[in-house]
Design a protein around this motif. Structure first.
Motif, PDB file in Angstrom:
ATOM      1  N   LYS B 309      31.023  32.750  41.565  1.00  0.00           N
ATOM      2  CA  LYS B 309      31.463  33.917  40.779  1.00  0.00           C
ATOM      3  C   LYS B 309      30.771  35.190  41.286  1.00  0.00           C
ATOM      4  O   LYS B 309      31.405  36.241  41.442  1.00  0.00           O
ATOM      5  CB  LYS B 309      31.113  33.665  39.307  1.00  0.00           C
ATOM      6  N   GLU B 310      29.461  35.063  41.529  1.00  0.00           N
ATOM      7  CA  GLU B 310      28.690  36.215  42.023  1.00  0.00           C
ATOM      8  C   GLU B 310      29.263  36.694  43.358  1.00  0.00           C
ATOM      9  O   GLU B 310      29.367  37.904  43.606  1.00  0.00           O
ATOM     10  CB  GLU B 310      27.219  35.794  42.186  1.00  0.00           C
ATOM     11  N   GLY B 312      32.337  36.421  44.277  1.00  0.00           N
ATOM     12  CA  GLY B 312      33.586  37.104  43.940  1.00  0.00           C
ATOM     13  C   GLY B 312      33.335  38.522  43.462  1.00  0.00           C
ATOM     14  O   GLY B 312      34.048  39.457  43.858  1.00  0.00           O
ATOM     15  N   ILE B 313      32.324  38.700  42.601  1.00  0.00           N
ATOM     16  CA  ILE B 313      32.022  40.043  42.080  1.00  0.00           C
ATOM     17  C   ILE B 313      31.629  40.965  43.237  1.00  0.00           C
ATOM     18  O   ILE B 313      32.103  42.106  43.342  1.00  0.00           O
ATOM     19  CB  ILE B 313      30.886  39.982  41.032  1.00  0.00           C
ATOM     20  N   LYS B 314      30.783  40.434  44.128  1.00  0.00           N
ATOM     21  CA  LYS B 314      30.326  41.268  45.242  1.00  0.00           C
ATOM     22  C   LYS B 314      31.485  41.630  46.160  1.00  0.00           C
ATOM     23  O   LYS B 314      31.579  42.760  46.644  1.00  0.00           O
ATOM     24  CB  LYS B 314      29.216  40.537  46.008  1.00  0.00           C
ATOM     25  N   ARG B 315      32.378  40.642  46.393  1.00  0.00           N
ATOM     26  CA  ARG B 315      33.538  40.953  47.240  1.00  0.00           C
ATOM     27  C   ARG B 315      34.410  42.013  46.558  1.00  0.00           C
ATOM     28  O   ARG B 315      34.966  42.886  47.213  1.00  0.00           O
ATOM     29  CB  ARG B 315      34.381  39.709  47.521  1.00  0.00           C
ATOM     30  N   ALA B 316      34.520  41.935  45.220  1.00  0.00           N
ATOM     31  CA  ALA B 316      35.361  42.890  44.487  1.00  0.00           C
ATOM     32  C   ALA B 316      34.828  44.316  44.609  1.00  0.00           C
ATOM     33  O   ALA B 316      35.606  45.265  44.639  1.00  0.00           O
ATOM     34  CB  ALA B 316      35.464  42.491  43.024  1.00  0.00           C
ATOM     35  N   ILE B 398      36.446  35.205  42.549  1.00  0.00           N
ATOM     36  CA  ILE B 398      36.433  36.017  41.321  1.00  0.00           C
ATOM     37  C   ILE B 398      37.047  35.250  40.153  1.00  0.00           C
ATOM     38  O   ILE B 398      36.697  35.460  38.993  1.00  0.00           O
ATOM     39  CB  ILE B 398      37.139  37.381  41.548  1.00  0.00           C
TER      40      ILE B 398
END
Lengths: 225, 401
Positions: B309-310, B312-316, B398
């Protein structure tokens, strides 16, 4: 600014088992718009958001960002575009647990591949102050309330001066008072900063406050208001 | 790389280590043990080499020794001199004395004996020799006088090393003039030697030796010798002297029946043996480092799974694949270098303790290599999980719950 031309998205689960999540979506989002996307669960709202946010790619059709077809973008170019143009706000807040509120806010600046015309620390502090969170700048997310966490997430979304904010059910995890507050912040941002805001919501009263409402059903746009 | 990015990488890596203290420590344990064992073994190896060198130097330099049999071969020591059937006699000594009148020629025989004084009996390695032995071996009396020349060679006198004297008389110097018994014969203690410090790790303890005039006892009835010592007057002389000794000994014995070796050759042979042993042990230490590396890889894979999840957040928010790869790589390096640093610190502490009784030394090179190796292990074993993290599609990451 962002336009979708005949965008479809389907998932293939093997054995010829395919689910069409989005079909033939045509949509144009211009600068300063405030758009609400409505629809029942499973209607494809979130998938549409993720495609507009360059986190997912369409199975067919094209997404244009500033008139450039994003199909030609490399993974790195997609990351840079997300960093520069798009701010995300999620239902689950999606803050990084082992970073403080301040570090969460300035995180996009650390991934910027181009020189910035602002000081990230100063801007991070200013954004937290704007949302009344400066005294909690060093708090980790688990020490913040839901409303506070979502305000931190909005501050993070604004960090890089994005052209568009994509908010996926931003009030879904909040009580009505906090929900209204978050929606008010998004509306204010749209008005004062001229940033485009696209909000996925179930809440019709919130949706009414947007300039344009798009209704999705079974992956298709069924109504435009 | 921007300094703020580097600072963030280090900060997040350390924060993740801190949040999972026990897991981080257990993961770095393999590297800790590996670095500790490699550094300690290198320190002991270096110390041992130095110690043996010092011992040999303190026992006299420019010494050439004639042994029966082939003592040194390729790859180190080959055969114990005692195994050869050949024994030297007084004629060999006289031949050498005639050939090299300006050099000290010292015959030596050794035997393990029991020495009794009153109701105490102790075992000692006895050296039957002449008074010149003390000169070539740099042995000095603490009390009394050493036997010398022909006058005392048939007399029943004995010189004791300080340790054996201490065992027999409690106060070593009080043994001077006393009579002890060896195989029923009485010998008078005429001197107790100064302490030299014995060779460790099962080697001969020089301070426990006793020294007899070679003709004075019935311990060597046929007056044969185990070795002949020839002292060169300078280091330049040792080469030619060695060749000439060989020529003289060849007059009576076959080429394979004896060895003429310089003290440095023995030292080199011993060093070679310890070198091989050390290499094997260090190799085992490196295996432990590799096992530690596999442990890091395992934990990093688990960490990637836990933090999808982390990712995903960073990629976002704009992190590229490279940003994700570098983050996970930095964390695996942090775990590995933490283990390496702790291992090095522990090795320093242990070496400080060992130094009280053994000259173990940690060289800067071995410390640097250990930290470098732990860094490389962090990179090598971290890159696979980090690549996996970087390759997770942003949408999967994400949406991961």
């Amino acid at each position: 600014m962002i336009s979708l031309a005949r965008v479809s998205k389907s998932y293939n689960f093997g054995d010829g088992n395919t689910i069409d999540v989005l079909s033939d979506i045509n949509l144009e989002i211009t600068k300063g718009e405030f758009i609400g996307i409505l629809g029942a669960s499973g209607s494809g709202k979130s998938t549409l958001m993720y495609i507009m946010g360059l986190l997912d790619i369409p199975t067919s059709g094209s997404l244009y960002l500033n008139a450039k077809d994003t199909k030609t973008f490399s993974d790195q170019e997609l990351s840079i575009a997300r960093n520069k143009f798009i701010g995300f706000v999620f239902q689950q807040f999606n803050l990084i647990e082992n970073l403080s509120a301040f570090d969460n806010v300035v995180l996009p600046a650390l991934y910027s591949k181009e020189p910035m015309d602002f000081d990230p620390k100063e801007r991070g502090a200013r954004l937290l102050e704007k949302f009344g969170l400066l005294p909690r700048a060093l708090f980790h997310p688990n020490r913040l309330s839901g409303g506070e966490q979502q305000r931190v997430a909005i501050a993070r979304a604004l960090m890089m001066n994005p052209k568009i904010i994509l908010a996926d059910e931003p009030t879904g995890n909040l009580d009505s008072r906090n929900g209204e507050e978050i929606f008010r912040i998004l509306a204010d941002l749209n008005r004062s900063e001229k940033v485009s805001v696209v909000v996925v919501t179930h809440n019709k009263s919130f949706a009414k406050k947007t300039n344009r409402q798009i209704f999705l059903k079974d992956g298709r746009i069924v109504k435009h208001l | 790389m921007k300094s703020s990015y580097l600072y963030f990488l280090i900060k997040v890596s350390l924060e993740n280590l801190r949040r999972n203290k026990l897991r981080s420590f257990l993961t770095s344990l393999g590297i800790l043990i590996g670095v500790f064992s490699v550094v300690i073994l290198l320190a002991l190896g270096l110390g041992l080499k130095k110690y043996i060198q010092n011992q040999f130097e303190s026992l006299g330099s420019n010494l050439i020794i004639v042994f029966p049999g082939q003592v040194i071969g390729r790859g180190g020591l080959r055969q114990a001199p005692g195994i050869s059937p050949v024994r030297f006699d007084e004629k060999d000594v006289k031949n050498l004395q005639r050939g090299f009148p300006k050099n000290l020629i010292v015959p030596v025989f050794t035997k393990t004996i029991s020495i009794s004084y009153l109701n105490k009996t102790e075992t000692s390695d006895a050296v039957g020799t002449t008074g010149d032995f003390f000169t070539v071996r740099n042995l000095e009396p603490d009390v009394g006088v050493l036997f010398s020349g022909k006058v005392t060679l048939r007399s029943k006198k004995i010189v004791l090393g300080p340790k054996i004297a201490e065992k027999l008389f409690a106060d070593p110097t009080s043994g001077l003039g006393k009579y002890i018994k060896i195989a029923g014969e009485r010998y008078q203690v005429i001197s107790v030697l100064k302490k030299k410090g014995g060779l460790a790790f099962g080697g001969p303890d020089i301070d426990s030796f006793s020294y007899l005039p070679f003709k004075g006892s019935s311990l060597n009835p046929d007056e044969k010798f185990l070795a002949l010592y020839v002292k060169a007057n300078s280091s330049e002389e040792t080469g030619p002297l060695k060749e000439n000794i060989q020529k003289i000994i060849l007059e009576r014995y076959k080429k394979d029946d004896f060895s003429v070796v310089e003290q440095t050759e023995i030292l080199n042979a011993i060093s070679q043996i310890f070198g091989v042993l050390n290499t094997i042990l260090i190799g085992i230490g490196f295996i432990s480092l590799l096992v530690g590396g596999v442990g890091i890889m395992n934990i990093m894979y688990a960490s990637v799974r836990e933090r999808i999840k982390e990712i995903g957040i960073k990629r976002a928010v704009g992190a590229t694949k490279a940003d994700i790869l570098i983050q996970f790589l930095a964390e695996s390096i942090a775990v590995s270098v933490l283990g390496g640093s702790l291992g090095l610190l522990m090795a320093f502490i242990v070496v400080l303790v060992i130094r009280q009784f053994f000259p173990a030394t940690i060289s800067l090179v071995s410390a640097g290599i250990s930290l470098g190796v732990s860094l490389l292990i962090g990179i090598f074993f971290g890159v696979f999980p980090a690549r996996r993290a970087a390759r997770i599609p942003p949408i999967e990451a994400i949406r991961y719950e």
